[in-house]
Design an enzyme around this catalytic site. Sequence first.
Site, mmCIF file in Angstrom:
data_model
loop_
_atom_site.group_PDB
_atom_site.id
_atom_site.type_symbol
_atom_site.label_atom_id
_atom_site.label_comp_id
_atom_site.label_asym_id
_atom_site.label_seq_id
_atom_site.Cartn_x
_atom_site.Cartn_y
_atom_site.Cartn_z
ATOM 1 N N ASP A 103 26.005 -3.288 28.111
ATOM 2 C CA ASP A 103 26.212 -2.315 28.972
ATOM 3 C C ASP A 103 24.757 -1.695 29.282
ATOM 4 O OD1 ASP A 103 27.116 0.387 30.486
ATOM 5 O OD2 ASP A 103 28.995 0.183 29.373
ATOM 6 N N HIS A 111 29.394 -2.534 32.815
ATOM 7 C CA HIS A 111 29.589 -1.303 32.324
ATOM 8 C C HIS A 111 31.175 -1.299 32.264
ATOM 9 C CE1 HIS A 111 28.912 3.158 31.983
ATOM 10 N NE2 HIS A 111 29.438 3.300 32.900
ATOM 11 N N SER A 148 33.202 5.911 30.745
ATOM 12 C CA SER A 148 31.773 6.483 31.249
ATOM 13 C C SER A 148 31.716 8.155 30.765
ATOM 14 C CB SER A 148 31.479 6.063 32.433
ATOM 15 O OG SER A 148 29.997 6.161 32.500
#
Length: 514
Positions: A452, A482, A234
């Site tokens: 995602d 995710h 991320s």
Amino acid sequence: MRLLRALAAGAAALLIAGCGGSGDDGGDGPSPDAKGPSESAPGGQALPASLTGQKLDWGRCAADESGRAPGGDWECARLRVPRDYAEPEGAQLRIALIRARSTSGAKQRVGSLLFNFGGPGGSGLKMLPALSGEYERLRGRYDLVSFDPRGVAASEGVRCRGDRALQAAESVDATPDTAAEERAFLRDAADFGKGCAREDSALLPHLSTAETARDLDLMRQVLGDRKLSYFGISYGTELGGTYAHLFPQRVGRLVLDAVVDPTADSVGHARNQARGFQRALEDYLRSTGEDPKKGTARIAGLLSRLDQKPLRGDGDRKLNQTLATTGIAVTLYSKSNWPVLTEALQAAGDGDGGPLLRLADNYNGRDESGRYDTQSHSQRAISCRDAKDRPTAAEAKRRGAEFRRLSPVFGDFLNWDTAGWCHEWPVPGTRATPEVAAPGAAPVLVVGNTGDPATPYEGARKMADELGEGVGVLLTWKGQGHGAYGSGSTCVDGAVDGYLLRGEAPKDGKVCAG
């Protein structure tokens, strides 16, 4: 952006599940500059030997604010870094590190593998031990290492508000419909920044991602690695891309999973997320047998009613529109949480806001006793130091119809977040978008998940392109949630393991089915 800044690998999983060619040789061998001054990055100065030659005092890890400390093989240390890299012999910060040594012998060991799990503001000291089971194969050849970045948790973490003020702020409408609500929204945003300035005025100008990337390079040297081996998830992909740009010749084996779009500014990220979360919500609705258009309208209707009349939650707390939106969003970070969303929506439909409120509490870092962690403080301080643009409320109002078309459920929330997140922030931002071009770097493995919600797949393609030809190697997973590694795909896990353990990058464009 608030939703973008959630922890990647398991932000929701931890919270809710409990309710090609060959790469280079990685980081093996001692760093040639571990005992002397380092080569400076662009815009920086060489570091003194007192920093590059420091010895880490590894020992038992201290307990966190909840009273828990990792046991077993985990050990902790502190690394001294310059507060300001323009003055490397000036004031210093102490960065908290955690490590589990490799389970292999010296001949098999590649070096240290550094992790950043996202945020910004995520604590590596908490996340790495919690998720270490996913990385046991990698520990066969690496010391697993993570850290709390500057301004985060144990590394002189930023705190801008007390618990009572944080809870009171949850009653502020994050999607204002009237002039009074808009004034309250912007006043709350400004007050948050003022609180940060009161508590940490000297630190706020030194919390950029570029400075954390320089901290990473100092870690590499002090840990004794010639090149950096790194796993970023991320926001950690933005940090990894920034490192590759600043230090292309020191890139060893870098994995970027759940990839932030490096070409997007604040409004661009909000657009990406509006599409991504709406896409994930529609996939969830299809899985339940409900028409996505009708299901979206049903959930949007619930949020509209909550805007007018919050539901009873836990104790004297209420579930309002903002908290419900957060609670819905956090379940979309992992497909395994979809049944939890079904139960929470059913409860809300029956007049019980407790389940959605507890999901929002998990995201907001609030425990059962009403204490909040500081991740949201660090998120804001780092992202607002990075982002130069400061979208206004007037601009948000002009974009309203566009964002509602993108997502009737999440659009308003994400659009208004662009105007409030850095409103009247006490220090300016440093750049419009991160620089990640890394000509001459070794291949970097970029892993994108087509389902995602928080970092939509398109960002992975753009990261691979921006890193440069022959550098960015794109691996696609047709999955949900995710992040991709550790999510149940043997194809993804095998490709990443082959790259990290043997230096074998998959062919650019490889696709793993769901």
